[in-house]
Design a protein around this motif. Sequence first.
Motif, PDB file in Angstrom:
ATOM      1  N   UNK A 170       4.813  -8.499   5.381  1.00  0.00           N
ATOM      2  CA  UNK A 170       3.671  -8.011   5.233  1.00  0.00           C
ATOM      3  C   UNK A 170       2.991  -8.337   3.770  1.00  0.00           C
ATOM      4  N   UNK A 198       0.909  -0.963   0.038  1.00  0.00           N
ATOM      5  CA  UNK A 198      -0.019  -0.144   0.014  1.00  0.00           C
ATOM      6  C   UNK A 198       0.986   1.307  -0.128  1.00  0.00           C
ATOM      7  N   UNK A 240       8.747  -5.563   5.263  1.00  0.00           N
ATOM      8  CA  UNK A 240       7.825  -5.272   3.962  1.00  0.00           C
ATOM      9  C   UNK A 240       7.586  -6.782   3.354  1.00  0.00           C
ATOM     10  N   UNK A 290       0.176 -11.641   1.478  1.00  0.00           N
ATOM     11  CA  UNK A 290      -1.204 -11.049   0.688  1.00  0.00           C
ATOM     12  C   UNK A 290      -1.688 -11.781  -0.470  1.00  0.00           C
ATOM     13  N   UNK A 293       0.944   3.657   1.952  1.00  0.00           N
ATOM     14  CA  UNK A 293       1.510   4.183   3.245  1.00  0.00           C
ATOM     15  C   UNK A 293       2.596   3.479   3.681  1.00  0.00           C
ATOM     16  N   UNK A 294       2.330   2.051   3.235  1.00  0.00           N
ATOM     17  CA  UNK A 294       3.570   1.013   3.531  1.00  0.00           C
ATOM     18  C   UNK A 294       4.737   1.221   2.911  1.00  0.00           C
ATOM     19  N   UNK A 295       4.512   1.569   1.432  1.00  0.00           N
ATOM     20  CA  UNK A 295       5.497   2.007   0.805  1.00  0.00           C
ATOM     21  C   UNK A 295       6.588   2.967   1.155  1.00  0.00           C
TER      22      UNK A 295
END
Lengths: 342, 608
Positions: B19, A96, B16, B23, A98-100
């Motif tokens: 996460x 996403x 990262x 997905x 914001x995650x980026x």
Amino acid sequence: MPMIEIQHLRKEYRDQSNIKVAVKDLSLELEQGDIFGFIGPNGAGKTTTIKMLATLLIPTAGTALVNGIDVVRYPEQIRSIVGYMPDFFGVYDDIKVWEYLDFFAAAYRITKDKRPQIVDDVLALTDLTVKKDSYVESLSRGMKQRLCLAKTLVHDPKVMLLDEPASGLDPRARIEIRELLKELQAMGKTIIVSSHILPEMEEFCNKIGIIESGEMIVAGDVNTIARQVRGQHTIEIRVVDGVERAEAILLGMTDVIREVKVTNGMRQLEETPTEAARAQILQRNTHGVGGGVLQIGYVGPVDEEYRVLATLVQAGVKVRAFHTPETDLEDVFLRVTKGQVA
Amino acid sequence: MSVIARMFPENPVLVKEMRTRMRGARAYWVLLGYLGFLTAVLLFTYSSWQSSVAATGTGASDSSETGKMLFNVLLVCQSFLVLFITPAITSGSITIEREQQTLDMLTMTRMTRGAMVGGKLISAVSFTALLLITSLPLVSICFMLGGVDPAMVISTYLAMLMGSFLIGAIGLAWSSVCKTTTVAVLLTYLTMLFFAVLMAWAVGTYVMISQSPMAIGGGGGGSMVAFSLTESWCGPLFLGIHGFEYMGFAVLSAIAGILLAAVAMARLETWPDRRGGLLRGLTTLVVVVQAAACYTWWLDRIYGVGAAGSALDPAVAALCVPVLMLMVLVPVFATGELHPIEARNFGRYLLSGFTPRGLARGRLASGVPFLLLLAVLCIGAYVLVFACFGKVSDVLHSASLPGAMGAAAAPSTAPAPPALRQGGYTGTIRSGGNITVYRNGVVVSINGQNVVRAPAAPPATPLTPTKPASIWESAGDFPQAVLVVLAFVFGFGLFSQFLSVAFGNRWIGIALAYLSMVVILFLPVLYGIASNSYEHSGLEGGGFLDPLWAIGEMTNTKAPDAGLPFWLLGSVSWIVLGSLSLLATVPFVARRAMKSSVVPYEELVINV
């Protein structure tokens, strides 16, 4: 101390057995707050130079200092003060917005408690706040470009290296990027922007450099360059009345004026305009007809410009405006480059 | 909490990857496929067992055997799956960033290369860990049938996890070198194949040796390598410590995995040469620990309390273990690129490789010095292990120190009589949880319980090897073995260096060096096949060039071939070959020095 100091930078590539020179003997100095437009045809060495400044390529010879730090010896220190946006870049899948940004903020060692605020700030700056929870790959090209710019800003770099930030964007996205760069300029960042599209550079660059075949042909202040290139600089004079008279007077000032252009038609001076030609004009109408715009190619010293105005005013010409227009960079570019590609 | 957070700074790449890994549906499909496959295999095996029970009428008495069998089936399937899944994840992890054009942006951050590589590796291994953990319920059926204890499950699962860590690191290392994912994946699987072949070669040698003393690798060296390697990986004894099964494998995989991750890390650095010291230090650690594990396991057979197994080779053959590893490492470390600026003052440049600074820089000059140092350390470890057993004086005649069985069978005269070797298969076979000891082709014991009543053991005699007449016996002993090792490293190292300088390309140099090594290893065999006899392949077929053979020859009780002993022949040949290679390098160096330079900036800064 200049913010960026490049001296005799050189980069050679080994292509099978022959050596190709991408950048030869490039020197440049930029002060803090400068916005430097790096102009040149494709393949001229812009990206190579920017990558060398970004510590991603090792120069063959020469030195490059950013904020006084050598980019080759201390790449780690350079990385914390430089933000780099490549000309071509991808984004990660399944992540996403914001995650980026959070990922890059963490990679720049920004502590966990400060990160959410910084992410929000750069999102607001790049106008992406509404996309905060979207997946990165769903963004449009222009948004991705802005996201990349946002990523470049998370660690508040002093120097930004933007390689073709507006390439491949539609006019609207292009204008948005331009507005964003103006904002960054206001924030006092030193920016190097490369492009092969000139008009977008004119608006916000205070310095430009033109590179071709790995060589910096000209570099410096925009107006100075225009002058260097043409050996003159343009002054625009708007008169309310007496345009022809003004023209005649200007044509007479052959020591400082090389060219006189009137809105309808142009009269170019030969080396020495004949006395007869001048008399002819003066005779035609001594009091002039109506207003008009005159552009003169001024070759005299800059601080003597007022004399031209004074002469016109004394002769009764009603001058409404007397100024130096924005330089036409494309003209400069075409004059300087030879159309070769490295 | 904050203290812990400070101790383990968070790794952005790991966060990262974690996460994004789960997905979408992909990860779940992999899980489903993995468990589905295992379940199908288990069901099939179980039902075939059930039908055989129904047919033969045998019941619960052998259920523990079946439990073990099912566990082994699960183990083999899982090992294969895990070993193929982990490199599939890691071998693309850096090349994909290259292909997606995200690597430059990642490189530009302040993250250390170690954190980048570590994050990617740990995230891949943790996915493997997830697969392994989800398969645990399937193991429960083995518990139900019996024959499997929790310690076994834990140790095998740990071994599989560490194995996937090692293989994941291999994938990562290739990923950091290659430009595209396809090539990286291909090379990763090829590397796995290479090691599989190497192991098969070791085992094959072991089997062949039990039939013929003159097979590949000469005398007994090959069997020693195969035997002590497998035992130090799979056995419960590691570096003299009695732990759990596969402990050696887990520990060595962990160190080797860290080494390969460090390779990947160095490749991502702006100046990879600056990491030379780290890479060499880790390589030394892996090699010395592996060598010491083999020595201790072997000497434990000779001197230890639990000297119950059998042994084929005298102790000096243990030096074949570091030699085998050096054979693999020499082409990697002795090759490199030569910059014109280094070529211009080649003599002084080569000498600079012997300085500590030169050794830490990882340039071509320090390749051979490092390999010699590594060889010396391995030999030093050999002496040290003897010292740990309190038998340091035995080092000098370790060629006459056979394993326990040899000593028991021939208490008065060492070395062991040929009869012991010429018999059938002698050794220990480990399959699953069973340890079967064979002697001369006869099963002696299974799991420590004697099957065939062994002939009454001869009275225990103290191990006092007879002093050889002279240290410089023709067959050779420890000092000669040291000479063989150092001469081989010197000669083969300079030869590899010559290859890489002559072709101006490191990869070609490595490939040719490995090729010539294969020739050295297999030429005697081919000669033997051609002349229908292995009798003279050692001498006439060039077998003395193979250091394994030269050392193996020292353990050979048969009279050596007429003429010079192999250790002398081999050492002199390698020293001559090395010196010639160095001489042959000179004209290429001179040509390189003429080239106008693409000289990295650093070289200019440091050397001028």
